[in-house]
Enzyme design. Sequence first.
Site, PDB file in Angstrom:
ATOM      1  N   GLU A 171       0.760  -1.749   0.280  1.00 63.00           N
ATOM      2  CA  GLU A 171      -0.146   0.009  -0.165  1.00 63.00           C
ATOM      3  C   GLU A 171       1.225   1.386   0.021  1.00 63.00           C
ATOM      4  OE1 GLU A 171      -1.203  -2.451   2.126  1.00 63.00           O
ATOM      5  OE2 GLU A 171      -2.786  -2.912   0.249  1.00 63.00           O
TER       6      GLU A 171
ATOM      7  N   CYS B 155       9.339  -3.137   5.512  1.00 62.92           N
ATOM      8  CA  CYS B 155       9.683  -4.160   5.652  1.00 62.92           C
ATOM      9  C   CYS B 155       9.572  -6.012   4.948  1.00 62.92           C
ATOM     10  CB  CYS B 155      10.055  -4.036   7.359  1.00 62.92           C
ATOM     11  SG  CYS B 155      11.225  -5.779   7.323  1.00 62.92           S
ATOM     12  N   VAL B 156      10.130  -6.032   4.056  1.00 59.99           N
ATOM     13  CA  VAL B 156       9.412  -7.117   3.191  1.00 59.99           C
ATOM     14  C   VAL B 156      10.704  -8.637   3.002  1.00 59.99           C
ATOM     15  CG1 VAL B 156       8.028  -8.253   1.395  1.00 59.99           C
ATOM     16  CG2 VAL B 156       8.034  -5.816   1.761  1.00 59.99           C
TER      17      VAL B 156
ATOM     18  N   THR C 182       7.492 -14.302   3.727  1.00 59.16           N
ATOM     19  CA  THR C 182       6.084 -13.867   2.528  1.00 59.16           C
ATOM     20  C   THR C 182       6.323 -15.093   1.086  1.00 59.16           C
ATOM     21  OG1 THR C 182       6.932 -11.320   3.954  1.00 59.16           O
ATOM     22  CG2 THR C 182       5.659 -11.565   1.195  1.00 59.16           C
TER      23      THR C 182
ATOM     24  N   HIS D 197       4.541 -13.995  -0.967  1.00 48.79           N
ATOM     25  CA  HIS D 197       4.251 -13.434  -2.489  1.00 48.79           C
ATOM     26  C   HIS D 197       5.573 -12.668  -2.452  1.00 48.79           C
ATOM     27  CE1 HIS D 197       1.638 -11.531   0.264  1.00 48.79           C
ATOM     28  NE2 HIS D 197       1.457 -11.236  -0.337  1.00 48.79           N
TER      29      HIS D 197
ATOM     30  N   PHE E 272      12.957   5.402  -1.872  1.00 48.31           N
ATOM     31  CA  PHE E 272      12.602   3.837  -1.590  1.00 48.31           C
ATOM     32  C   PHE E 272      13.489   3.656  -0.023  1.00 48.31           C
ATOM     33  CE2 PHE E 272      13.132  -0.776  -1.709  1.00 48.31           C
ATOM     34  CZ  PHE E 272      12.289  -1.213  -2.304  1.00 48.31           C
TER      35      PHE E 272
ATOM     36  N   ARG F 234      19.497  -3.931  10.766  1.00 44.31           N
ATOM     37  CA  ARG F 234      19.521  -2.674   9.362  1.00 44.31           C
ATOM     38  C   ARG F 234      18.820  -1.719   9.387  1.00 44.31           C
ATOM     39  NH1 ARG F 234      21.173  -6.804   6.814  1.00 44.31           N
ATOM     40  NH2 ARG F 234      22.397  -6.987   5.251  1.00 44.31           N
TER      41      ARG F 234
END
Length: 144
Positions: free
Chosen positions: A46, A68-69, A74, A76, A101, A115
């Site tokens: 989003e 954060c992915v 996850t 996908h 980004f 990080r």
Amino acid sequence: MKVAIVVSEWNSDITFALRDGAVQTLLQHGMQGKDIIVRYVPGSFELTYGAQVMAEHIHADAVICLGCVIRGETPHFDYICQAVATGITEVSVRYRLPVIFGVLTTLSKEQALERSGGRHGNKGVEAAVTAIKMAAFKHEFLNI
Ligand code: DLZ
């Protein structure tokens, strides 16, 4: 100068640390709290819409997207990372606005922690410094 920050609430222990790093850095560089607008979206996917709304409604000099992915958590992962990278680039081009980004894309939670205030620094701080540099870059050409 005015900066908008869009923060993903997914993995909020990480993203809120990124937010804190970004806000603190902007304040340290002389910005006032009233000129830092922070809003939240549910997940990194989003962030594009969040950045678009900020670009449309806030006359900011830059928008910072923080998320954060984590690949291991996850299924996908690649779709989300690709979508947000492409999405915020499109917002930047469309609105002629620096959109930063600040999304961690890591293999594990441990890497994300490293990080977001750990031994690899804080990506939120880097995102804020990038926003300041890009806002200055933009202003240089507006004044010509
Ligand atoms: C669904 C999901 C998953 C599994 N993992 C993450 C993640 O690691 N980081 C993140 O920011 N968001 C995740 N999401 C949520 C998506 O970004 C999005 O909010 C939902 O798919 C709803 O559009």
